[in-house]
Design an enzyme around this catalytic site. Sequence first.
Site, PDB file in Angstrom:
ATOM      1  N   LYS A 107       0.831  -1.233   0.000  1.00 61.48           N
ATOM      2  CA  LYS A 107       0.000   0.000   0.000  1.00 61.48           C
ATOM      3  C   LYS A 107       0.846   1.255   0.000  1.00 61.48           C
ATOM      4  CE  LYS A 107       0.244  -1.681   4.393  1.00 61.48           C
ATOM      5  NZ  LYS A 107       0.014  -3.021   4.907  1.00 61.48           N
ATOM      6  N   GLU A 192       4.192  -3.425  15.303  1.00 65.84           N
ATOM      7  CA  GLU A 192       5.637  -3.350  15.085  1.00 65.84           C
ATOM      8  C   GLU A 192       6.324  -2.820  16.340  1.00 65.84           C
ATOM      9  OE1 GLU A 192       7.033  -4.084  12.112  1.00 65.84           O
ATOM     10  OE2 GLU A 192       5.108  -4.501  11.180  1.00 65.84           O
ATOM     11  N   ASP A 203      -0.878   4.129   8.216  1.00 67.59           N
ATOM     12  CA  ASP A 203      -1.209   2.910   7.477  1.00 67.59           C
ATOM     13  C   ASP A 203      -2.646   2.992   6.940  1.00 67.59           C
ATOM     14  OD1 ASP A 203      -0.734  -0.065   6.884  1.00 67.59           O
ATOM     15  OD2 ASP A 203      -2.502  -0.149   8.173  1.00 67.59           O
ATOM     16  N   LYS A 207      -4.080   3.173   2.849  1.00 66.67           N
ATOM     17  CA  LYS A 207      -5.129   2.292   2.290  1.00 66.67           C
ATOM     18  C   LYS A 207      -6.328   3.125   1.837  1.00 66.67           C
ATOM     19  CE  LYS A 207      -3.666  -1.454   5.344  1.00 66.67           C
ATOM     20  NZ  LYS A 207      -3.865  -2.009   6.681  1.00 66.67           N
ATOM     21  N   GLY A 304      -1.870 -10.732   8.277  1.00 67.61           N
ATOM     22  CA  GLY A 304      -1.413 -12.095   8.579  1.00 67.61           C
ATOM     23  C   GLY A 304      -1.027 -12.778   7.286  1.00 67.61           C
TER      24      GLY A 304
HETATM   25  N1  LIG Z   1       2.311  -8.917   7.008  1.00 69.52           N
HETATM   26  C1  LIG Z   1       1.017  -8.663   6.732  1.00 69.52           C
HETATM   27  O1  LIG Z   1       0.113  -9.096   7.440  1.00 69.52           O
HETATM   28  C2  LIG Z   1       0.667  -7.835   5.516  1.00 69.52           C
HETATM   29  C3  LIG Z   1      -0.693  -7.623   5.203  1.00 69.52           C
HETATM   30  C4  LIG Z   1      -1.031  -6.894   4.057  1.00 69.52           C
HETATM   31  C5  LIG Z   1      -0.032  -6.388   3.268  1.00 69.52           C
HETATM   32  N2  LIG Z   1       1.283  -6.581   3.612  1.00 69.52           N
HETATM   33  C6  LIG Z   1       2.313  -6.019   2.734  1.00 69.52           C
HETATM   34  O2  LIG Z   1       3.067  -7.083   2.165  1.00 69.52           O
HETATM   35  C7  LIG Z   1       4.402  -6.668   1.947  1.00 69.52           C
HETATM   36  C8  LIG Z   1       5.359  -7.629   2.627  1.00 69.52           C
HETATM   37  O3  LIG Z   1       5.106  -7.630   4.011  1.00 69.52           O
HETATM   38  P1  LIG Z   1       5.708  -8.730   5.002  1.00 69.52           P
HETATM   39  O4  LIG Z   1       4.979  -8.570   6.290  1.00 69.52           O
HETATM   40  O5  LIG Z   1       5.731 -10.057   4.339  1.00 69.52           O
HETATM   41  O6  LIG Z   1       7.205  -8.173   5.175  1.00 69.52           O
HETATM   42  P2  LIG Z   1       8.462  -8.943   5.803  1.00 69.52           P
HETATM   43  O7  LIG Z   1       8.035 -10.116   6.594  1.00 69.52           O
HETATM   44  O8  LIG Z   1       9.307  -7.898   6.425  1.00 69.52           O
HETATM   45  O9  LIG Z   1       9.215  -9.497   4.495  1.00 69.52           O
HETATM   46  C9  LIG Z   1       9.927  -8.679   3.617  1.00 69.52           C
HETATM   47  C10 LIG Z   1      10.732  -9.549   2.671  1.00 69.52           C
HETATM   48  O10 LIG Z   1      11.390  -8.715   1.725  1.00 69.52           O
HETATM   49  C11 LIG Z   1      12.748  -9.126   1.622  1.00 69.52           C
HETATM   50  N3  LIG Z   1      13.542  -7.938   1.240  1.00 69.52           N
HETATM   51  C12 LIG Z   1      13.736  -6.819   1.943  1.00 69.52           C
HETATM   52  N4  LIG Z   1      14.500  -5.963   1.233  1.00 69.52           N
HETATM   53  C13 LIG Z   1      14.813  -6.584   0.083  1.00 69.52           C
HETATM   54  C14 LIG Z   1      15.574  -6.231  -1.056  1.00 69.52           C
HETATM   55  N5  LIG Z   1      16.194  -5.065  -1.164  1.00 69.52           N
HETATM   56  N6  LIG Z   1      15.673  -7.145  -2.057  1.00 69.52           N
HETATM   57  C15 LIG Z   1      15.052  -8.345  -1.978  1.00 69.52           C
HETATM   58  N7  LIG Z   1      14.301  -8.729  -0.922  1.00 69.52           N
HETATM   59  C16 LIG Z   1      14.179  -7.860   0.096  1.00 69.52           C
HETATM   60  C17 LIG Z   1      13.125  -9.676   2.982  1.00 69.52           C
HETATM   61  O11 LIG Z   1      14.217 -10.581   2.825  1.00 69.52           O
HETATM   62  P3  LIG Z   1      14.811 -11.459   4.039  1.00 69.52           P
HETATM   63  O12 LIG Z   1      13.708 -12.380   4.472  1.00 69.52           O
HETATM   64  O13 LIG Z   1      15.944 -12.194   3.443  1.00 69.52           O
HETATM   65  O14 LIG Z   1      15.203 -10.472   5.105  1.00 69.52           O
HETATM   66  C18 LIG Z   1      11.811 -10.394   3.358  1.00 69.52           C
HETATM   67  O15 LIG Z   1      11.800 -11.696   2.831  1.00 69.52           O
HETATM   68  C19 LIG Z   1       4.480  -5.223   2.458  1.00 69.52           C
HETATM   69  O16 LIG Z   1       4.268  -4.328   1.391  1.00 69.52           O
HETATM   70  C20 LIG Z   1       3.330  -5.129   3.437  1.00 69.52           C
HETATM   71  O17 LIG Z   1       2.819  -3.817   3.589  1.00 69.52           O
HETATM   72  C21 LIG Z   1       1.645  -7.295   4.711  1.00 69.52           C
END
Ligand SMILES: NC(=O)c1ccc[n+]([C@@H]2O[C@H](COP(=O)([O-])OP(=O)(O)OC[C@H]3O[C@@H](n4cnc5c(N)ncnc54)[C@H](OP(=O)(O)O)[C@@H]3O)[C@@H](O)[C@H]2O)c1
Length: 435
Positions: A107, A192, A203, A207, A304
């Site tokens: 987002k 966080e 946030d 959205k 999640g």
């Molecule tokens: N978590 C939720 O519930 C949720 C819900 C809706 C939307 N989202 C969205 O989904 C997206 C991902 O969220 P997340 O919670 O999955 O984040 P996360 O757990 O922090 O995962 C981020 C991933 O990106 C990788 N990464 C970071 N910098 C990088 C780079 N420069 N090159 C390549 N890979 C890189 C990290 O690698 P490493 O693992 O090797 O460190 C990790 O695997 C975000 O945009 C977030 O807003 C999340």
Amino acid sequence: MAEALRIGIAGLGTVGAAVARVLSHKAAELRRQCGRDLVVTAVSARQRNRDRGIDLAAAHWFDDPDELAKSPDIDVFVELIGGAEGAPLASVKAALEAGRHVVTANKALLSKHGVALAEIAEKKGVLLNYEAAVAGGIPVIKTMREAMAGNSISRVFGILNGTCNYILTRMEAEGLSFDACLEDAQRLGYAEADPTFDIEGHDTAHKLSILTSLAFGTKISADDVYMEGISNISQADIRAAGELGYRIKLLGVAQKTDSGIEQRVHPTMVPTASVIAQVHGVTNAVAIETDILGELLLSGPGAGGSATASAVVGDIADIAKSRPGFQHGPVFGRPAKELRPYKKAQMRSHAGGYFIRLTVHDRIGVFAAIAKRMADNDISLESIVQHAADATDRKTVILVTHETTEAAVRKAVEGVTKDGHLIDKPQVIRIERAE
Ligand SMILES: NC(=O)c1ccc[n+]([C@@H]2O[C@H](COP(=O)([O-])OP(=O)(O)OC[C@H]3O[C@@H](n4cnc5c(N)ncnc54)[C@H](OP(=O)(O)O)[C@@H]3O)[C@@H](O)[C@H]2O)c1
């Protein structure tokens, strides 16, 4: 059977790993639904050797997500890194320019660069799907983009941040302080380590700005969202709201008014009996009001790994089912070039009911002075209640107004402050009409 859809995933964290897991565990079902295989052929993340609980040995590893985005060996680039600038922006742009479809849950990226990215996608004739970017697993983008043709939307509002809703729900149910609930949210992984982004409304604003564009055909403008977070909501507010028949929620509201479009995020009182007031804990909800359909409320898990992966995989499946010339409509419901500049309604002209809580000295004449300040600003009161003074001679005065304007309320409260009767900062919470 058509050729397999080749998927490249950049970002293998909470969401990325869950998406890879679903694509692997549900491969047979997805093949039946899409008429072709959905195969992860390439991945990228920061740490190659990290155990992610999934076997990705068959996928080609890229250190650089940009290289993955441009690879001729993928059909879809799935961006699950997060953040508005740097690697996610560069790689999504590169993928679109290279004629790859893109799916993202980001987002922050879309609220800042969504229109520019949509223009590239539409020029290149590829899809940019982002269901998971708003309200996680709830299919609100698909609903607004595809299922509401011909409807004119007048208002869209919702609970778009699970962390805030979790905190407010527990404060009400258990009488706990904001700080205690935030600590629990952090311990349980809902918030966080730096929770500012969630609790101060950023946030939700990101959205909301995407929903505003879809609802009203405007350019996305997250910087213009009026924003107040929940950190100053106290037990006194929650209790007073309950006594008056309201519940406090952090809402994002986008609404068409005579003076323009309101985009606002703030703690809001909604009637306890309304449907949105029944949305508890980390659950999200979005209400959409239209001329043809009336009011629609979608509610479900807003975050999640698993719920978010459901939306991401849905977006990938849509791409697998699309055929050149038979793709879904434009990224934000109208061609990106036709999205209009956003005409902002000033917050001072916002009209609605207000809850005002004042902590004052227990002196003769205070009550009358407050009532006079309201009357001087043409504010008509639905109720005015004063609680008995406590041992320190402080008392609380609670006012609920009929419909008035933000400007009138601010002026009246300024007047009460100048009168010198206040002991604490006044609390003002907007009341939102909800069925
Ligand atoms: N978590 C939720 O519930 C949720 C819900 C809706 C939307 N989202 C969205 O989904 C997206 C991902 O969220 P997340 O919670 O999955 O984040 P996360 O757990 O922090 O995962 C981020 C991933 O990106 C990788 N990464 C970071 N910098 C990088 C780079 N420069 N090159 C390549 N890979 C890189 C990290 O690698 P490493 O693992 O090797 O460190 C990790 O695997 C975000 O945009 C977030 O807003 C999340």
